[in-house]
Design an enzyme around this catalytic site. Structure first.
Site, PDB file in Angstrom:
ATOM      1  N   HIS A  22       0.848  -1.191   0.000  1.00 38.44           N
ATOM      2  CA  HIS A  22       0.000   0.000   0.000  1.00 38.44           C
ATOM      3  C   HIS A  22       0.878   1.233   0.000  1.00 38.44           C
ATOM      4  O   HIS A  22       1.937   1.236   0.629  1.00 38.44           O
ATOM      5  CB  HIS A  22      -0.914   0.004   1.237  1.00 38.44           C
ATOM      6  CG  HIS A  22      -2.055   0.948   1.100  1.00 38.44           C
ATOM      7  ND1 HIS A  22      -1.926   2.286   1.360  1.00 38.44           N
ATOM      8  CD2 HIS A  22      -3.328   0.753   0.684  1.00 38.44           C
ATOM      9  CE1 HIS A  22      -3.084   2.877   1.119  1.00 38.44           C
ATOM     10  NE2 HIS A  22      -3.950   1.970   0.704  1.00 38.44           N
ATOM     11  N   ASP A  82      -7.965  -4.724  -0.479  1.00 37.90           N
ATOM     12  CA  ASP A  82      -8.471  -5.346  -1.706  1.00 37.90           C
ATOM     13  C   ASP A  82      -8.280  -6.855  -1.711  1.00 37.90           C
ATOM     14  O   ASP A  82      -9.017  -7.575  -2.371  1.00 37.90           O
ATOM     15  CB  ASP A  82      -7.774  -4.751  -2.931  1.00 37.90           C
ATOM     16  CG  ASP A  82      -8.220  -3.335  -3.142  1.00 37.90           C
ATOM     17  OD1 ASP A  82      -9.431  -3.111  -3.127  1.00 37.90           O
ATOM     18  OD2 ASP A  82      -7.363  -2.459  -3.300  1.00 37.90           O
TER      19      ASP A  82
END
Ligand code: ACO
Length: 424
Positions: free
Chosen positions: A306, A363
């Site tokens: 991320h 996700d």
């Protein structure tokens, strides 16, 4: 006492104010830098640049903190629900019971989408990706609501918020109905927002349909976890487009396009496609782990890493728990989900991933949970967009209320110097 930063260029010193946020985040204010020094800053990907001041979301990537309007994501996910969180994010405070009821009723006033929108939808091939169709339909809403929102008029802005929340859900699900060749459904004002999502998606004229309450609860939580994430790619896009005073629908349509990319919201679909590929090629997760580590191979493990969370993603923790609960309650037995579990364990123990702080992101788990809930893979990013909508609206509203200037970055030109045109 206010702090200053000193920048020295060629022996000349320039003083720059240091701005400190309410959580002690500091920023060197360079808004006058070019005027006083003639230079600009260069920061591709904006890894070190703040684009605005915002009161909506606080995020600390190192400590894994995410808060909406001061409330922790953990508490909101456990105790609140999506429309209440939407109100909080957009208007700044949790609503009273009466205020929330009014808000929900006001949304219901706008749940009918113009029949002419169906003609536009009809023009798309059934194979079109739902995100492309959603972006186009959101933009088309501008044509059916041509009066641009007056951000200074409270009533105007409030109606625009309710209208957007109402219509976006309907057109989002229509993209799926179109891809399946099913008749389009209408919003049912007698049931809740998330229950409506399930009905709009899956109810067929051939028989009754009742959505599973476990699925409704899980989706509500997922929408809350996605509701805002400060200045990410799609949100920055919404603010940037809106900064030219383009309307709310046009700005959100641009946000949908930005979210579609596999490095952003499209990652949840990419995760599932990757897992399906691993399954189809014999289920060897370690082979893909090795590919992700190989610098000569462009392959990346989708759903890992991320831009800001370099410790862990607090949303991923909550979703992982929800995913475990949903899978156990629904009794789902799926080889793809088994591969996901194996990949997660192997990556978390792997030195390459550990040393780069690459953890499963939101996700990774949302893809898994959507699959378990029976949501088709290419609708995953559409679900992300439904969840992110209140954040986009809130950020657009804040940008307009703060009277932010038009977004217009500069550049360092690296092309040819002046050349003479010679006719060939
Ligand atoms: N698989 C393998 N290696 C990775 C991965 C990955 N998923 N992510 C990062 N790395 C490696 C990079 O190769 C780089 O290695 P190096 O230092 O040896 O060169 C190092 O980790 C740092 O990577 P960056 O790309 O610089 O990290 P950045 O913060 O710019 O990128 C991003 C973050 C885009 C999310 C990246 O981790 C990625 O591509 N992940 C996969 C896609 C994904 O899951 N996206 C969803 C993001 S969450 C969201 O949008 C809600």
């Amino acid at each position: 006492m206010s702090k200053i930063a000193i920048l020295e260029i060629d022996g000349n010193k320039f003083e720059l104010p240091v701005i400190v946020g309410s959580e002690n985040e500091a920023a060197v204010d360079i808004s006058k830098l070019r005027d006083i020094s003639g230079v600009i800053t260069l920061d591709p990907g904006y890894k070190n640049s703040g684009s605005c001041k915002s009161e909506i979301t606080f995020l600390d990537g190192e400590l894994g903190i995410l808060r909406y309007r001061g409330y922790s994501i953990e508490e909101l996910a456990e105790k609140s629900h999506f429309l209440e969180v939407s109100y909080l994010i957009i208007f700044g405070e949790l609503p009273s019971v009466e205020r929330l009821e009014q808000f929900e009723n006001d949304i219901r006033k706008f749940t009918l989408v113009s029949e002419e929108m169906k003609i536009i939808l009809d023009g798309f091939p059934r194979t079109a990706h739902p995100m492309g169709v959603l972006s186009a339909l959101t933009s088309a809403l501008t044509a059916f609501n041509p009066k641009s929102v007056d951000a200074d008029n409270e009533k105007d802005m409030y109606d625009a918020v309710c209208k957007t929340i109402a219509k976006f859900l309907v057109i989002a699900t229509w993209t799926y109905r179109k891809s399946m060749g099913y008749p389009l459904n209408y919003y049912d004002n007698t049931i809740g927002y998330v229950e409506n999502f399930m009905n709009l998606m899956f109810k067929l004229p051939t028989g009754p349909y009742t959505a599973n309450p476990i699925i409704i609860d899980a989706l509500d939580k997922l929408f809350i976890l996605h509701a805002d994430h400060e200045q990410n790619c799609s949100t920055s896009t919404v603010r940037m487009v809106g900064s030219s005073h383009a309307g709310l629908f046009a700005s959100i349509s641009a946000g949908v396009s930005a979210l579609w990319g596999p490095l952003h919201g499209g990652a949840n679909q990419a995760v599932l496609e990757m897992l399906e590929e691993i399954h189809a090629t014999g289920g060897d997760a370690d082979k893909y782990l090795a590919k992700a580590k190989d610098k000569n191979d462009p392959f990346r493990l989708m759903g890992f890493g991320h831009r800001v969370y370099k410790n862990f993603d607090p949303r991923a923790k909550i979703i992982k728990k929800a995913a475990d609960e949903v899978l156990a309650t629904l009794g789902v037995n799926d080889p793809i989900l088994e591969i996901a579990k194996k990949l997660e364990v192997s990556a978390l123990e792997d030195e390459y991933f550990k040393s780069r702080n690459l953890y499963p992101n939101v996700d990774f788990y949302s893809g898994i949970i959507y699959r378990a809930l029976g949501i088709p893979t290419d609708m995953f990013t559409v679900l992300f967009a439904i969840g992110r909508l209140p954040g986009w609206i809130a950020q657009w509203k804040e940008m307009r209320e703060n009277k932010e200037p038009i977004g217009r970055p500069r550049q360092i030109y690296t092309g040819y110097p002046l050349r003479e045109y010679v006719k060939s």
